[in-house]
Design a protein around this motif. Structure first.
Motif, short mmCIF file in Angstrom:
data_model
loop_
_atom_site.label_atom_id
_atom_site.label_comp_id
_atom_site.label_asym_id
_atom_site.label_seq_id
_atom_site.Cartn_x
_atom_site.Cartn_y
_atom_site.Cartn_z
N SER A 135 -1.88 3.32 -1.82
CA SER A 135 -2.20 3.58 -0.41
C SER A 135 -3.70 3.83 -0.22
O SER A 135 -4.22 3.68 0.89
CB SER A 135 -1.41 4.79 0.09
N LYS B 86 0.63 -0.46 4.85
CA LYS B 86 0.71 0.86 4.24
C LYS B 86 2.06 1.48 4.52
O LYS B 86 2.56 1.42 5.63
CB LYS B 86 -0.42 1.75 4.76
N ARG C 27 0.86 -1.19 0.00
CA ARG C 27 0.00 0.00 0.00
C ARG C 27 0.89 1.24 0.00
O ARG C 27 1.04 1.94 1.00
CB ARG C 27 -0.95 -0.03 1.19
#
Length: 487
Positions: A314, A341, A254
């Protein structure tokens, strides 16, 4: 399925000479009828009613080529043949560089002196063409520089251009199309001081990925069947391979992901977009960075063209269905999002200082080229390629304006991706207008639509004889190619 590369040699039948390749339009992709039952040669209509590619099921993690860097300035590159397990339980006879299928990424640095030690271990002649590389003519790897079976030659040069994603492939007269089709293609990465300061994703295999898109046709025995699908207006296939992987997927985190896209097909165009409708950023053209990233929802590449794009993952989570698709929404490359992330920083606002100067815009046209025809009747300025004829001359280090016109025929004509060896050019105008933002960077291949005229600012930094041609590989072989001598 996992992609397996084997070095076991095998015998290859005779090379299919001639052929021809054609590119689809930005709205239509190439043809595809049932190639297993008919030879499509010289069938222009097939390119206005293309057979769709297969949807990738995402079953197989994409293969990534190895990276090789000069050791004491030396890089060894061998063209060879072998067998590759593209489909479970089947060994496909393939060509490759330093392996059985495709090739490595050659990573070099601006200012570095490099020797490419090339060797031909095929059972037929070949050449090593460095597509997009600013290189002396005697090392460019055009049809003049044939290596017979077992021969080796050193190509020495100093890297004289900025950060970019280039590629290499064979260029023997009459055999280029089939050799590429069987697997001879690899990438070249050039890095420079600027590229390392831009906060771009550059962790190879984690957030920076090479993607070579090629369409192929296979027999029931899972062998390449170039002979069955060879088409004088473009050899295409109904099976997509990305980095040689069938039904590929790409696992990403992410974070911002950099994709280096290469259209490595003989003839098919690819329009890339996200199935979610989200935008992405383009950061580079064939020969280097744009001045700043631009937001796009789709980008089309004709054979030989490259682009670098960044997708921000993301905004997605592990359950998101995200894929690269084409204009027909065929899934070219699904993404699997599984890593946490990232806290990656934004990329630099200024990436490059490229510009077409006012002086270049005011230069007179000194070379006019007319691309015309289809099939085996393709020409440049009403002539077909003759290795013993020099079509143009140009002074070393002098910028000239080349005007290239794609003359339509009674059937409307075809897109011709126009490529010049040994240089990166600037697109000055398209039909008298400024080029789109996506083309405002260094280029070595440009898509020219029927009845379209482009002006290119062309300068050579090395002496020698260089090819210019349509990069539809079969059109090139059928004679849509010429030579410029730089003195």
């Amino acid at each position: 399925m996992r992609l397996k590369f084997l070095a076991a040699p095998f015998l290859i039948g005779s090379i299919i000479l001639g052929g021809c390749s054609a590119s689809n339009s930005h709205k239509n992709e190439h043809d595809m009828m049932d190639h297993s039952t008919m030879n499509m040669e010289n069938d222009h209509a097939s390119h206005t009613n293309p057979i769709a590619l297969n949807d990738s099921t995402g079953q197989n993690e994409i293969a990534l080529p190895s990276i090789i860097e000069p050791q004491n300035g030396l890089v060894n590159i061998t063209a060879q043949q072998g067998e590759t397990e593209i489909f479970d339980g089947f060994q496909t006879m393939t060509y490759g560089y330093n392996g059985s299928f495709l090739g490595p990424v050659i990573k070099i640095k601006s200012g570095e002196n490099v020797t490419l030690r090339t060797k031909n271990d095929l059972l037929e002649p070949t050449t090593f063409h460095w597509h997009g590389l600013d290189i002396p003519g005697d090392g460019d790897g055009g049809p003049h520089q044939i290596l017979k079976q077992g021969q080796s030659v050193d190509v020495n040069f100093t890297v004289n251009q900025g950060a970019s994603t280039l590629w290499f492939h064979p260029h023997p007269e009459g055999a280029t199309a089939e050799q590429v089709y069987k697997g001879l293609a690899g990438l070249i990465y050039i890095e420079d001081d600027n590229s390392l300061k831009l906060n771009l994703p550059n962790d190879y295999g984690k957030n920076d990925f090479p993607l070579i898109f090629q369409d192929r046709h296979f027999t029931d025995e899972k062998q390449f069947d170039y002979n069955a699908v060879q088409n004088a207006d473009g050899t295409i296939g109904n099976t997509l391979l990305v980095n040689g992987t069938f039904n590929p997927k790409l696992t990403v985190g992410r974070e911002r992901i950099r994709l280096r896209l290469l259209n490595g097909s003989n003839a098919r165009n690819y329009t890339f977009k996200l199935n979610t409708g989200d935008a992405f950023q383009q950061i580079a053209t064939d020969g280097g960075f744009l001045n700043k990233s631009i937001e796009l929802h789709e980008i089309t590449l004709t054979p030989g063209e490259r682009a670098e794009i960044i997708i921000d993952f993301s905004k997605f989570d592990a359950e998101s269905d995200v894929a690269l698709v084409n204009e027909e929404n065929i899934r070219l490359l699904p993404f699997k999002i599984e890593h946490p992330k990232s806290s990656s920083t934004a990329i630099a606002e200024v990436l490059n200082d490229y510009m077409v100067t006012e002086e270049e815009k005011s230069l007179p046209v000194t070379k006019q080229l007319e691309l015309f025809g289809m099939g085996k009747m393709v020409t440049i300025n009403n002539q077909q390629f003759d290795m013993h004829r020099i079509d143009f001359t140009q002074k070393l280090g002098e910028t000239e304006i080349w005007e290239v016109y794609n003359k339509p025929d009674t059937m409307g004509g075809m897109i011709h991706p126009f490529h010049i060896h040994g240089t990166q050019f600037k697109v000055v105008s398209i039909d008298g207008e400024d080029p789109a933002a996506s083309l405002q960077g260094w280029k070595d291949t440009i898509s020219i639509e029927p009845n379209q005229t482009v002006k290119l600012a062309v300068k050579f930094n090395n002496k020698g004889i260089y090819m210019f041609h349509c990069h539809l590989l079969e059109h090139e072989e059928n004679g849509m190619m010429g030579q410029v001598e730089v003195k």
